[in-house]
Design a protein around this motif. Structure first.
Motif, short mmCIF file in Angstrom:
data_model
loop_
_atom_site.label_atom_id
_atom_site.label_comp_id
_atom_site.label_asym_id
_atom_site.label_seq_id
_atom_site.Cartn_x
_atom_site.Cartn_y
_atom_site.Cartn_z
N GLY A 171 -37.47 -1.67 17.65
CA GLY A 171 -37.70 -1.33 19.05
C GLY A 171 -37.11 -2.29 20.05
O GLY A 171 -37.17 -2.05 21.27
N GLU A 172 -36.48 -3.38 19.57
CA GLU A 172 -35.93 -4.36 20.49
C GLU A 172 -34.71 -3.80 21.23
O GLU A 172 -33.87 -3.10 20.64
CB GLU A 172 -35.54 -5.65 19.77
N ILE A 173 -34.59 -4.14 22.50
CA ILE A 173 -33.46 -3.71 23.33
C ILE A 173 -32.30 -4.67 23.12
O ILE A 173 -32.44 -5.88 23.33
CB ILE A 173 -33.86 -3.67 24.82
N LEU A 174 -31.14 -4.15 22.73
CA LEU A 174 -29.93 -4.94 22.55
C LEU A 174 -28.93 -4.52 23.61
O LEU A 174 -28.76 -3.33 23.89
CB LEU A 174 -29.33 -4.71 21.15
N VAL A 175 -28.25 -5.51 24.22
CA VAL A 175 -27.35 -5.24 25.35
C VAL A 175 -25.95 -5.76 25.05
O VAL A 175 -25.79 -6.86 24.49
CB VAL A 175 -27.87 -5.89 26.65
N GLN A 176 -24.96 -4.98 25.46
CA GLN A 176 -23.57 -5.39 25.33
C GLN A 176 -22.85 -5.04 26.62
O GLN A 176 -23.10 -3.99 27.22
CB GLN A 176 -22.93 -4.66 24.15
#
Length: 591
Positions: free
Chosen positions: A405-410
């Protein structure tokens, strides 16, 4: 001038494209200071020449600390960077120990502070900061060096060197190191390049409401500019050709709003909670028919949804005409187009109320490490605003939801890393994705934050609990000002709760009951039972193992000075648990 690619390009871009007679202005203790775009550029160039004359070399660090937002901070920000330096903004509310750590860790050569109080804090640790050579003040402080000495130190002799340094700065180079206030441990120095922040500004700009180009686009700035949210918006305001009006402080917000009559300003949920409480308390205090009409209007606003129309729209227009138009006028918000809200989760109840009242609140999401905008709601376009979400992703920013459920950003906005800390950098930057530590979901293109990964805890029964969800549910009550849920490795969740003194007192008046003050609520059976019933009602929708079963009423609010809140008003959970350890033990000892 072409599109700005370095942060110090923005004032020159404004000068070339949208020069302002009022670029920024500040109260200055009744002696208002106002700068035009041309004056700002002239002063930032003078500061750059002075820094070069004083011996500042490219890539050397300069710290900035101010108790409020002001013109001098911005002049220094741009002057440092275009001379090839790297600035290090520091929260004024940090401790002397934090100052010592940051000034030493960053290797700051100079430090600029706003007033005597901050000067004393820095001077108390100066001898323990080996690289720190000089400390200057923006205000006149006896025995301190004034920042005007910097401009006076330079001359035309440094102009060629300044031109060469400015031209040599690449957008990919480090521009600033921002030390996160953090809720635990030592501050981490987030390294942001010119391109990180400049690209983020350009993708955030389409989400900002457009207005008649013939109007003055006035904005009010009072959130700490040392935080990347407010700072990025300063560059955006320059790009748009907006007039930046600085507020005196959070205590003078009403006066500053009325003076500025802004089209836009930024806020954190805590401020909107205070606004809401004040509006409701005043409306209900009118009594009689006026209070009845006010309560009806509030009920209409709390049903607001961007997709509602028909009969509801007629009721909403009437509520705005009878009640909320006057509220907006009293607050200095008659011309408001948007309030940008971030830093923490905004209660859906508040979002509905303010949007229903005609004060558009655009909630967004981001971190210092993402420069900051990842997503944001907007009224520009159809289906671009949803209550309970933080909006759709900004253009050019990608998000993945990990298996846990963790939000990963690029994207181009993701930081370069943590200064002098490759291990912590490697923990959060993996395979090109920044691991935010936040838990969330994407629904119909809208991002919704549900909790912090590190804050989710397990009860002694093995059940996982997301405290932020429970806290947001409890804060939906008018009676509850602040709350922190506890319960790791315990039988059940419990809560430390700060009642809203204004609302409780108003309830007491209506029920002919003496108000004992915050400190007396825990001993007042009648008030305590009413508040406990409120908690039980709000916990109804949750699973039994999630529900808060016990409450301890605190005699005073959480504060920054008390060590319970970060400068961006987030809960510092570990210090709170340590401070109220006996109270927490009492909750479970009696269960």
């Amino acid at each position: 001038m072409n599109q700005p690619t370095r942060l110090f390009d923005f004032p020159r871009y404004q000068l070339a494209n949208k020069p302002q007679d009022v670029m920024m202005t500040m109260p200055n203790d009744g002696n208002r200071v106002t700068l035009s775009t041309a004056q700002f550029v002239e002063q930032m160039d003078a500061v750059s020449r002075g820094l070069i004359a004083m011996g500042m070399k490219p890539e050397e660090k300069v710290a900035l600390i101010s108790h409020n937002n002001r013109c001098e901070w911005n002049i220094m920000d741009h002057g440092i960077m275009q001379a090839g330096g790297i600035d290090v903004p520091i929260y004024p509310t940090m401790t002397e120990e934090d100052y010592k750590y940051i000034l030493t860790h960053s290797g700051s050569k100079y430090c600029f502070v706003s007033n005597a109080e901050l000067h004393a804090k820095v001077m108390a640790v100066k001898d323990q900061c080996p690289d720190l050579e000089e400390v200057f003040t923006f205000e006149k402080v006896e025995g301190a060096r004034h920042w005007s000495e910097v401009s006076e130190a330079g001359s035309d002799a440094q102009q060629a060197e300044l031109d060469a340094r400015r031209d040599a700065v690449d957008p990919a180079q480090l521009a600033t190191i921002i030390y996160t206030s953090g809720t635990t441990g030592l501050p981490k120095g987030v390294m942001l390049s010119h391109n990180n922040v400049a690209s983020n500004m350009l993708i955030a700009q389409p989400r900002v409401p457009a207005v008649d180009p013939n109007m003055d686009y006035r904005v009010l700035s009072f959130l700490p500019v040392c935080h990347i949210f407010e700072r990025m918006l300063h560059y955006l305001y320059m790009y748009m050709g907006a007039q930046i009006h600085f507020g005196d402080s959070l205590e003078t917000i009403k006066e500053d709003l009325n003076h500025t009559q802004p089209i836009m300003f930024t806020a954190v949920p805590r401020l909107l909670e205070k606004f809401y409480d004040g509006i409701v308390a005043k409306g209900r205090a009118a009594g009689g028919v006026k209070a009845a009409i006010f309560n009806w209007a509030v009920g209409v606003a709390l049903e607001w949804d961007p997709n509602k129309g028909g009969l509801y729209h007629m009721k909403l227009n009437l509520a705005r005409k009878l009640v909320f138009g006057k509220v907006k006028e009293a607050l200095g918000l008659s011309g408001i187009e948007a309030v940008a809200c971030g830093s923490a989760a905004l209660q859906p109840r508040l979002a509905r109320f303010f949007n229903g009242a005609g004060i558009t609140v655009l909630e967004g999401y981001g971190l210092t490490e993402t420069s900051p905008v990842v997503s944001v709601n907007t009224t520009n376009g159809d289906n671009m605003l949803r209550i309970g979400s933080v909006g759709k992703l900004a253009d050019g920013v990608s998000v993945q939801i990990a298996s846990d459920g963790e939000i990963l950003v690029q994207g181009p906005n993701v930081m370069m890393g943590y200064y002098k800390d490759p291990e912590k950098t490697a923990e959060v930057l993996k395979d090109g994705w920044f691991h935010t530590g936040d838990i969330g979901v994407i629904e119909d293109g809208f991002l919704r934050i549900t909790d912090r990964k590190k804050e989710i805890f397990k009860t002694s029964g093995g059940k996982y609990v997301a405290p932020t969800l429970l806290e947001n549910a409890l804060k939906a009550s008018l009676f509850i000002e602040q709350v922190m849920v506890v319960g790791e490795n315990r039988k059940h969740p419990a809560a430390l709760l700060v009642p809203d003194a204004v609302v409780v007192e108003e309830w007491c008046n209506r029920h002919d009951h003496a108000f004992p003050g915050l400190a007396g609520i825990a001993q007042d059976d009648r008030i305590r039972e009413r508040l406990e019933q409120e908690v039980n009602d709000l916990m109804g929708p949750f699973n039994k193992w999630e529900q808060v079963k016990k409450v301890h009423f605190l005699p005073a609010p959480f504060t920054i000075d008390g060590g319970e809140l970060t400068p961006t008003l987030k809960l510092k959970r570990k210090p709170i648990m340590k401070k109220y350890a006996d109270a927490i033990e009492g909750l479970y000892g009696a269960s």
